[in-house]
Motif scaffolding. Structure first.
Motif, PDB file in Angstrom:
ATOM      1  N   SER A 169      31.373  52.866  44.837  1.00  9.53           N
ATOM      2  CA  SER A 169      32.769  52.583  45.146  1.00  9.53           C
ATOM      3  C   SER A 169      33.633  53.269  44.106  1.00  9.53           C
ATOM      4  N   TYR A 210      37.601  52.864  41.816  1.00  6.74           N
ATOM      5  CA  TYR A 210      38.910  52.288  41.537  1.00  6.74           C
ATOM      6  C   TYR A 210      39.931  53.420  41.536  1.00  6.74           C
ATOM      7  N   THR A 247      44.147  48.081  40.931  1.00  7.17           N
ATOM      8  CA  THR A 247      43.815  46.902  41.736  1.00  7.17           C
ATOM      9  C   THR A 247      42.514  46.327  41.213  1.00  7.17           C
ATOM     10  N   SER A 248      42.290  45.062  41.469  1.00 11.71           N
ATOM     11  CA  SER A 248      41.050  44.426  41.022  1.00 11.71           C
ATOM     12  C   SER A 248      39.920  44.582  42.023  1.00 11.71           C
ATOM     13  N   THR A 249      40.217  45.153  43.185  1.00 11.88           N
ATOM     14  CA  THR A 249      39.209  45.325  44.225  1.00 11.88           C
ATOM     15  C   THR A 249      38.879  46.799  44.371  1.00 11.88           C
ATOM     16  N   GLN A 258      31.410  39.956  39.422  1.00 11.35           N
ATOM     17  CA  GLN A 258      31.059  38.855  40.313  1.00 11.35           C
ATOM     18  C   GLN A 258      29.673  38.347  39.939  1.00 11.35           C
TER      19      GLN A 258
END
Length: 993
Positions: free
Chosen positions: A640, A642, A665-667, A797
């Protein structure tokens, strides 16, 4: 001679002599220990009891490359970039020290001082020696550079410290030995560095940068000076180090900078002039001194008087400092209780020790570092990933080169491939030492400086290749020229792609057998492989995929790789490759859809069953069954990114840059992917992001080979690419990272062990340096990731690990480098392509260390592969030797051969280390006995001398300052079991008899 390694995570070092044999000249072992000595400092100025003593420390901070290259900084070139010339600093300082015996100066970077020293006349060298003997010029830290603490591996740090300290020791003797470690600029501080400094004999450590919240708390509590307990395995005080935080970073107090680069007014002390300002200067200084005393514990405070590349005109500084000391001290006649003096860090430390106080105890580290709420310096953990990998592989080359120099003897420097000399290995050593600088491997330098670091590494390895070729020729008995294929990571090797018959020479620098997969690009599918004994070796030709678009476009002759694996001990193995007509085995090429599952074949350790993530087509999941433990694990892996902050938001204007990581963003954004599985298991997320999931026969780890780049920036957004591993492990917000490749520390999300964190950046504020490995675990399972370079990562997470792979940014983060981290090259004009490996190990926590520690060592010290065209032909009067081992026997699993290097003509430096922490492994966290006389196959041990870790002090002469710790201040658990040796594996002289 029997050496017993009592301590976990300890190192033992020896110097030893070789006994003459028919083929090899004699050497002597010298045993090195980590411990410091008691010292007196007769040159320190007297302080005054009952007064506030202000220790002024004149200094310069000279980066070994940053905005300019090392050479440019030394000579004062390219002053259009930054006005700095180190040679003029040293010229000017020495001149000013000679004019007033009260003056003092400290110097840090031996890389610069060495250059300057070599240019001086005998008279000037004698003058400088006198200044050192009198304590007026003092060396602090003393390594070749001031190394980074997040992205460096401990073995490379020890090497660069040893080289710098050895020069000072050989040049100035006892008076040139630094007593204080001095890391005023690195961006966060590692516990392993403190442990190494303690074992190198330092009595104290001072630094300038720590998290702003931590500093504020410590100022209120008057805990800016502490005792750092830097190992959980070594019995205190072996790895205890007194540590102090400097009050102004490393700058002078505000308003008191008198360099030519400063704007503060000089002291104007003629009372007949209208701009007389002595009273104002004294008043302001006394106010600052009293304010600083409120946040420190004793009646002694330190002030750094200098900064980046200052003192080029030292007269400006010293003329004003002389006046400051005189006029402030004159106020004592009017009742002032402030006493100002020229001082050094060691003199200041001596006064703190004399205070005989107890000090707060710290057991964790100082990562991550933030200087403001949204400004976490965690981006540099990954910045310039290609350079980070090049530095790491260069370290492996260097260790191999040092070993072969010893095993080959003098012929290694005089062989048929070009006359070597004493500087052959030195160039590689210096290049690697410079690369440890906190603006080098950290990735926080300008692009042209990064290019220069890489050039120096390449030049150092080119010189080292001469030594390697000479030694391999001698050991094998063949004069056939050796070929080095330096682009195997992108499947390019002209020899293997064109020759019908070639030999592969494999040297394993580890002191135990390993099974290392060898992948070679070849032209065709018909190959027969035999090992050194003529036994057939299983192999497989795997066709390359058109997915390697950028590599194929640059190297049109890119060939399919040939896979094979050879187990070998610390040795050289030579295998022949005649071309024959054989059948080949290929992985099945299939398409992977949402409901599809498939399995890789069972073998001795693992079975893999793959499927798509049930919620999307964007993650590949694997169920791993371990055949020996009959346990099943599930994990999912995806790549992924950021989007980097451009500073345009309501919370903060801070941008993501070379130093600072700040996503917008945090996602993370999922990178879109095409679904195909080719050969092993291949994931194609986009034309610029791919991953190969690879499992080798008999491997206890799963390999993830990732390729990222060129990172697209057409949308005007910088990007930071991550690999995220999601598992069913119940990690409860806790994960673990290594410290410089040595001991492992526990991390907890949104938590700091010694202060209450106010979290403002949920992603960047939870990133930590991962130098070699990280893991998550619960009561049943542990997922470990071994990295092939230093990277940043975290567990955002529960059950998840994410590791940043590559960064391409469009803005400078305003921390001094002055340009965005936007790497391109002549080969990759559209953006840098980076390839790397992660090794995944899944096992019960009780046995996990038995797998991941050896794996990490194998990645750091990987085999050296060289080639010869055709068959090996014997040299005159010699027979070809197709297998050679430098050891008589394999070392125990707990013992790592850290260093084997030529010390002088008749002496060899040997370092062994116990590499397991206390209670980490039921089997291996135990004392180990090593027979030194039966260790090497070509060397006879005539005598052993024990020294400290950095080999600049005899062990029996070392006594360190004792410090008393406050009870109840150590916030992390310390295990004191089986801790009879110093932190790097100490052996007692009696144990060698």
């Amino acid at each position: 001679m029997i050496g017993k390694i009592h301590k976990q995570m300890s190192h033992d070092s020896w110097l030893f002599s070789k006994m003459a044999t028919p083929e090899y000249t004699p050497f002597v072992f010298l045993l090195l220990l980590f411990q410091s000595s008691v010292w007196g400092v007769p040159s320190c100025h007297a302080t005054k009891p009952g007064m506030l003593n202000v220790h002024l420390v004149p200094h310069t901070h000279d980066d070994v490359g940053w905005l300019k290259t090392v050479d440019q900084y030394f000579y004062g070139d390219r002053n259009d970039i930054q006005h700095a010339g180190v040679q003029y600093i040293l010229d000017s300082v020495v001149d000013q020290l000679l004019k007033n015996p009260d003056r003092r100066f400290i110097y840090v970077e031996t890389a610069f001082f060495y250059r300057w020293w070599k240019q001086q006349t005998d008279d000037m060298q004698n003058t400088v020696k006198q200044l050192v003997n009198e304590g007026r010029l003092e060396f602090v830290n003393g390594g070749w550079c001031m190394s980074d603490e997040a992205t460096t591996h401990y073995s490379a740090v020890i090497d660069q410290m040893t080289m710098g300290l050895r020069f000072l020791n050989d040049t100035f003797g006892h008076c040139g030995r630094p007593r204080v470690a001095w890391h005023i600029d690195p961006f966060g501080h590692a516990r392993e560095h403190a442990s190494m400094f303690a074992q190198m004999g330092y009595d104290g450590f001072f630094f300038g940068r720590l998290d702003y919240q931590d500093r504020n708390r410590r100022m209120v509590a008057r805990e800016q000076e502490m005792l750092w307990r830097a190992s959980e395995s070594l019995t205190p005080p072996m790895a205890d180090l007194f540590t102090g935080i400097l009050p102004n970073g490393y700058n002078p107090p505000e308003g008191f900078c008198w360099d030519q680069s400063c704007d503060d007014p000089p002291i104007r002390d003629d009372p007949d002039l209208e701009d007389y300002n002595v009273d104002d200067v004294v008043t302001r200084f006394l106010h600052i001194a009293h304010g600083q005393a409120l946040v420190y514990k004793t009646n002694h405070i330190i002030m750094t008087m200098g900064s980046d590349f200052q003192y080029e005109n030292a007269n400006l500084w010293y003329k004003n400092l002389d006046k400051l000391i005189r006029y402030v001290n004159q106020m004592q006649s009017n009742g002032s209780e402030v006493n100002v003096l020229y001082s050094t860090p060691s003199c200041y430390l001596q006064e703190l020790h004399r205070a005989n106080l107890t000090w707060p105890l710290k057991g964790d580290d100082f990562f991550p570092y933030a200087d403001s709420a949204h400004d976490f310096w965690t981006g540099y953990f990954t910045s310039r990933p290609a350079l980070k990998r090049y530095e790491r592989i260069s370290n492996s080359y260097l260790q191999t080169c040092k070993q072969l120099e010893v095993l080959g003897g003098p012929i290694s420097r005089k062989g048929p491939f070009g006359a070597g000399d004493s500087e052959t290995l030195s160039k590689c050593l210096k290049a690697m030492a410079v690369a440890q600088h906190h603006d080098a491997v950290s990735g926080t330098e300008k692009q042209h400086v990064a290019n220069d670091y890489a050039r120096k590494l390449a030049n150092g390895w080119a010189h080292c290749q001469v030594l390697v070729s000479n030694t391999l020729s001698s050991l094998s008995g063949s004069s056939a020229p050796r070929v080095y294929c330096e682009h195997l990571n992108i499947s390019v090797c002209p020899l293997t792609e064109t020759s019908k018959k070639f030999s592969v020479n494999v040297y394993n620098p580890l002191a135990r057998p390993v099974s290392w997969p060898v992948r070679l690009p070849v032209n065709g599918t018909a190959y027969s492989i035999s090992d050194a004994k003529g036994k057939a070796v299983d192999s497989q030709v795997v066709l390359t995929s058109t997915g390697l678009y950028y590599l194929l476009s640059l190297y049109p002759s890119l060939s399919p790789p040939l896979h094979f694996s050879l187990p070998f001990p610390l040795s050289l193995s030579i295998s022949l490759y005649p071309s024959l007509s054989l059948s080949i085995s290929l992985y099945l090429s299939i398409s992977l859809y949402h409901s599809f599952l498939f399995s890789l074949p069972f073998h001795n350790y693992f079975s893999l069953s793959f499927s798509l993530h049930p919620s999307s087509l964007l993650s590949l999941c694997a169920s791993i069954v371990t055949l020996r433990d009959f346990l099943s694990y599930l994990f999912c892996v995806c790549l992924s990114r950021y989007n980097a902050s451009d500073g345009n938001n309501s919370e903060s204007i801070q941008m993501s840059g070379a130093y600072i990581f700040r996503p917008n963003t945090s996602t993370p954004f999922i990178i879109s992917k095409t679904n195909s599985v080719v050969q092993e298991v291949r994931q194609w997320f986009s034309p610029w992001v791919s991953q190969v999931v690879r499992l080798y026969t008999d491997s206890r780890a799963l390999e993830l080979e990732w390729t990222v780049g060129p990172v697209p920036i057409g949308d005007d957004l910088g990007k930071e690419v991550i690999s995220r591993l999601d598992s069913s492990i119940n990690s409860s917000g806790v994960f673990y990272t290594d410290s410089n490749g040595r001991e492992v520390l526990q991390r907890r999300k949104d938590y700091r062990p010694t202060w209450n964190l106010r979290q403002s950046e949920p992603i960047a504020g939870n990133y930590y340096p991962i130098n070699s490995r990280a893991y998550i675990k619960d009561d049943k399972d542990q997922l470990t990731v071994v990295t092939d370079r230093s990277q940043g990562g975290g567990s955002i997470q529960d059950g998840s690990l994410e590791i940043m792979l590559h960064r391409r940014l469009l803005y400078d983060d305003v921390r001094g480098v002055g340009e965005p981290l936007n790497e391109t090259s002549d080969i990759y004009p559209e953006g840098l392509v980076v390839r790397g490996r992660h090794l995944l190990s899944l096992s019960p926590p009780a046995t996990a260390a038995d797998t991941h520690r050896p794996l990490a060592q194998e990645v750091v010290l990987q085999p050296l592969i060289t080639f010869t065209d055709g068959e090996l032909h014997p040299s005159t009067r010699l027979e070809v030797r197709e297998r050679f081992s430098g050891l008589q026997a394999v070392l125990p699993p707990a013992v790592h051969l850290l260093t084997v290097s030529q010390w002088d003509q008749d002496t060899v430096l040997l370092r062994l280390e116990h590499q397991y922490q206390a209670s980490e492994s039921k089997e291996h966290s135990q004392p180990v006995t090593v027979n030194l006389q039966k260790l090497f196959s070509t060397l006879d041990v005539l005598g052993v001398s024990e020294m400290n870790l950095s080999a600049n002090q005899w062990k029996d002469e070392m006594t360190r300052l004792d410090w008393k710790a406050e009870s109840g201040t150590h916030h992390t658990g310390v295990t004191n079991q089986l801790c009879l040796l110093s932190p790097l594996g100490r052996m007692k002289t009696a144990d060698l008899l």
